[in-house]
Design a protein around this motif. Sequence first.
Motif, PDB file in Angstrom:
ATOM      1  N   LEU A 188       0.842  -1.190   0.000  1.00  0.00           N
ATOM      2  CA  LEU A 188       0.000   0.000   0.000  1.00  0.00           C
ATOM      3  C   LEU A 188       0.879   1.243   0.000  1.00  0.00           C
ATOM      4  O   LEU A 188       2.079   1.169   0.279  1.00  0.00           O
ATOM      5  CB  LEU A 188      -0.911   0.028   1.234  1.00  0.00           C
ATOM      6  N   ASN A 189       0.287   2.389  -0.297  1.00  0.00           N
ATOM      7  CA  ASN A 189       1.042   3.639  -0.247  1.00  0.00           C
ATOM      8  C   ASN A 189       1.433   3.969   1.183  1.00  0.00           C
ATOM      9  O   ASN A 189       0.728   3.626   2.142  1.00  0.00           O
ATOM     10  CB  ASN A 189       0.222   4.792  -0.831  1.00  0.00           C
ATOM     11  N   GLN A 190       2.525   4.676   1.324  1.00  0.00           N
ATOM     12  CA  GLN A 190       3.024   5.073   2.631  1.00  0.00           C
ATOM     13  C   GLN A 190       2.093   6.092   3.293  1.00  0.00           C
ATOM     14  O   GLN A 190       1.464   6.903   2.623  1.00  0.00           O
ATOM     15  CB  GLN A 190       4.419   5.672   2.462  1.00  0.00           C
ATOM     16  N   ASP A 191       2.025   6.032   4.617  1.00  0.00           N
ATOM     17  CA  ASP A 191       1.293   7.025   5.388  1.00  0.00           C
ATOM     18  C   ASP A 191       2.025   8.361   5.287  1.00  0.00           C
ATOM     19  O   ASP A 191       3.222   8.451   5.593  1.00  0.00           O
ATOM     20  CB  ASP A 191       1.213   6.566   6.853  1.00  0.00           C
ATOM     21  N   LYS A 192       1.336   9.401   4.862  1.00  0.00           N
ATOM     22  CA  LYS A 192       1.976  10.701   4.669  1.00  0.00           C
ATOM     23  C   LYS A 192       2.500  11.298   5.971  1.00  0.00           C
ATOM     24  O   LYS A 192       3.386  12.146   5.961  1.00  0.00           O
ATOM     25  CB  LYS A 192       0.986  11.664   4.019  1.00  0.00           C
ATOM     26  N   ALA A 193       1.944  10.856   7.100  1.00  0.00           N
ATOM     27  CA  ALA A 193       2.370  11.420   8.373  1.00  0.00           C
ATOM     28  C   ALA A 193       3.686  10.826   8.865  1.00  0.00           C
ATOM     29  O   ALA A 193       4.249  11.300   9.855  1.00  0.00           O
ATOM     30  CB  ALA A 193       1.288  11.204   9.434  1.00  0.00           C
ATOM     31  N   ASN A 194       4.182   9.791   8.188  1.00  0.00           N
ATOM     32  CA  ASN A 194       5.400   9.123   8.628  1.00  0.00           C
ATOM     33  C   ASN A 194       6.175   8.638   7.410  1.00  0.00           C
ATOM     34  O   ASN A 194       5.664   7.847   6.616  1.00  0.00           O
ATOM     35  CB  ASN A 194       5.061   7.942   9.546  1.00  0.00           C
ATOM     36  N   LEU A 195       7.411   9.115   7.266  1.00  0.00           N
ATOM     37  CA  LEU A 195       8.236   8.710   6.130  1.00  0.00           C
ATOM     38  C   LEU A 195       8.723   7.271   6.249  1.00  0.00           C
ATOM     39  O   LEU A 195       9.164   6.688   5.261  1.00  0.00           O
ATOM     40  CB  LEU A 195       9.451   9.647   6.009  1.00  0.00           C
ATOM     41  N   LEU A 196       8.656   6.688   7.463  1.00  0.00           N
ATOM     42  CA  LEU A 196       9.150   5.330   7.665  1.00  0.00           C
ATOM     43  C   LEU A 196       8.049   4.299   7.426  1.00  0.00           C
ATOM     44  O   LEU A 196       7.037   4.302   8.126  1.00  0.00           O
ATOM     45  CB  LEU A 196       9.677   5.156   9.087  1.00  0.00           C
ATOM     46  N   PRO A 197       8.230   3.410   6.475  1.00  0.00           N
ATOM     47  CA  PRO A 197       7.278   2.304   6.313  1.00  0.00           C
ATOM     48  C   PRO A 197       7.267   1.430   7.565  1.00  0.00           C
ATOM     49  O   PRO A 197       8.316   1.060   8.091  1.00  0.00           O
ATOM     50  CB  PRO A 197       7.828   1.528   5.108  1.00  0.00           C
ATOM     51  N   ASN A 198       6.079   1.114   8.047  1.00  0.00           N
ATOM     52  CA  ASN A 198       5.909   0.238   9.217  1.00  0.00           C
ATOM     53  C   ASN A 198       6.640   0.766  10.445  1.00  0.00           C
ATOM     54  O   ASN A 198       7.200  -0.005  11.229  1.00  0.00           O
ATOM     55  CB  ASN A 198       6.382  -1.182   8.885  1.00  0.00           C
ATOM     56  N   GLY A 199       6.620   2.081  10.632  1.00  0.00           N
ATOM     57  CA  GLY A 199       7.271   2.653  11.799  1.00  0.00           C
ATOM     58  C   GLY A 199       6.622   2.260  13.114  1.00  0.00           C
ATOM     59  O   GLY A 199       7.265   2.307  14.159  1.00  0.00           O
ATOM     60  N   GLY A 200       5.357   1.846  13.060  1.00  0.00           N
ATOM     61  CA  GLY A 200       4.678   1.413  14.280  1.00  0.00           C
ATOM     62  C   GLY A 200       4.693  -0.085  14.484  1.00  0.00           C
ATOM     63  O   GLY A 200       4.043  -0.588  15.407  1.00  0.00           O
TER      64      GLY A 200
END
Length: 388
Positions: A188-200
């Motif tokens: 899926l596209n990255q969350d705009k609020a976080n540049l890191l994929p799967n940061g959570g």
Amino acid sequence: MKLKAIFFTSVFLAIASADILQNPDFELPPSSWKENYTSPLFPLDANSSTIPGWTFEGAVDYATVGADLSLPLKGHAILLGQDGKINQSFTAKGDRVKYLLTFTLAIVGQNCKSNASLVVSAPDSSRQFSFSGKYGKELWEVYGLQIGSWGDGDSINLVLQSQAIDGDTNSTCWPVVDNLFLSTIGTLNQDKANLLPNGGFEFGPSFLESSNEGVLVDSQPSLIESALQQWTVMGTVKYIDSKSYFVPEGKSAVELVSGISAGVQTAIQLFKESSYDLEFMLGDANDSCTGDFTVGVLAGSTGQNFTIQSDGTGSAKKFSFVFKVSEPSPTIISFQSYTTKQRDDGVFCGPVIDAVVLHSSHGHISRLNGASLIALLLVALLKMVELP
């Protein structure tokens, strides 16, 4: 180069797929099994026995677990003795996706001098697992791994087999496997609020309903092949869920359990000569792990140590710092434990990492060069074309 950097960032969504494997918990018995059989281990003969959904070779036993077999599992499992192997084939469906396997591993034997390992393999991949007994209070452990990536119509053969460590097989404890769960990961596209994929750390191997011990993920230096999507693993980490542990944010997090040098690391293409804010949460899993936790955080060439004091009851603290990218190559971001901890019962434990957020500092866009601005405009135009 800049255009590539923009398209580089993406995130993966876990889609649970309970029907990929047949008889994944071995509750459908072998054709030759007798319900009134009194021994907890029922030897299988390849000439007269079949396991629904599986084929097998070598010394394989159908295990009835419970009071007679000193394993706190439920129902039935498979013991892989000398040269024991089971395998199952399935067909990949849909677009090319990654397949993640979660399984339970235990060891059975008396007066054994060594533990046989379990080898899990699929096309183009093979991983070896050994029961450690260090990371939980149970006599079994749950592991997670990525077995590969395939597209529609590909035929996949999943193989689990025992591997003795030494030549004296009479003094070897053999692996027991149970509760396999295969899931798929799509893009899926990255969350705009976080540049890191799967940061959570929300996307990784599935948690088993039969276990409250989390999922162990062993060392994996490849971002592409890691079970923790977009994170490599150093040492052994425990993937924990909010149902059984304290998780600072969301449904899952990572506990660094194997002591000094255990950790996770990712890499991302960032803009040279630009500043970024890195935020994360550091805490404990509410698993009675107490003391001072120190974690070293590295972002590009900037490193800093962070320490919290834990009473083992579940708490977390948010930290942040600013770093500047000085090189155009992918920027490394890592979290590494500088602490080795054991609970009173001898179980190894450690700090929890969660909610890792990366975003550019104010004024970042104004510092982009002309090529980068053109790249951003191209992305915007592509999004406009996609609109209905």
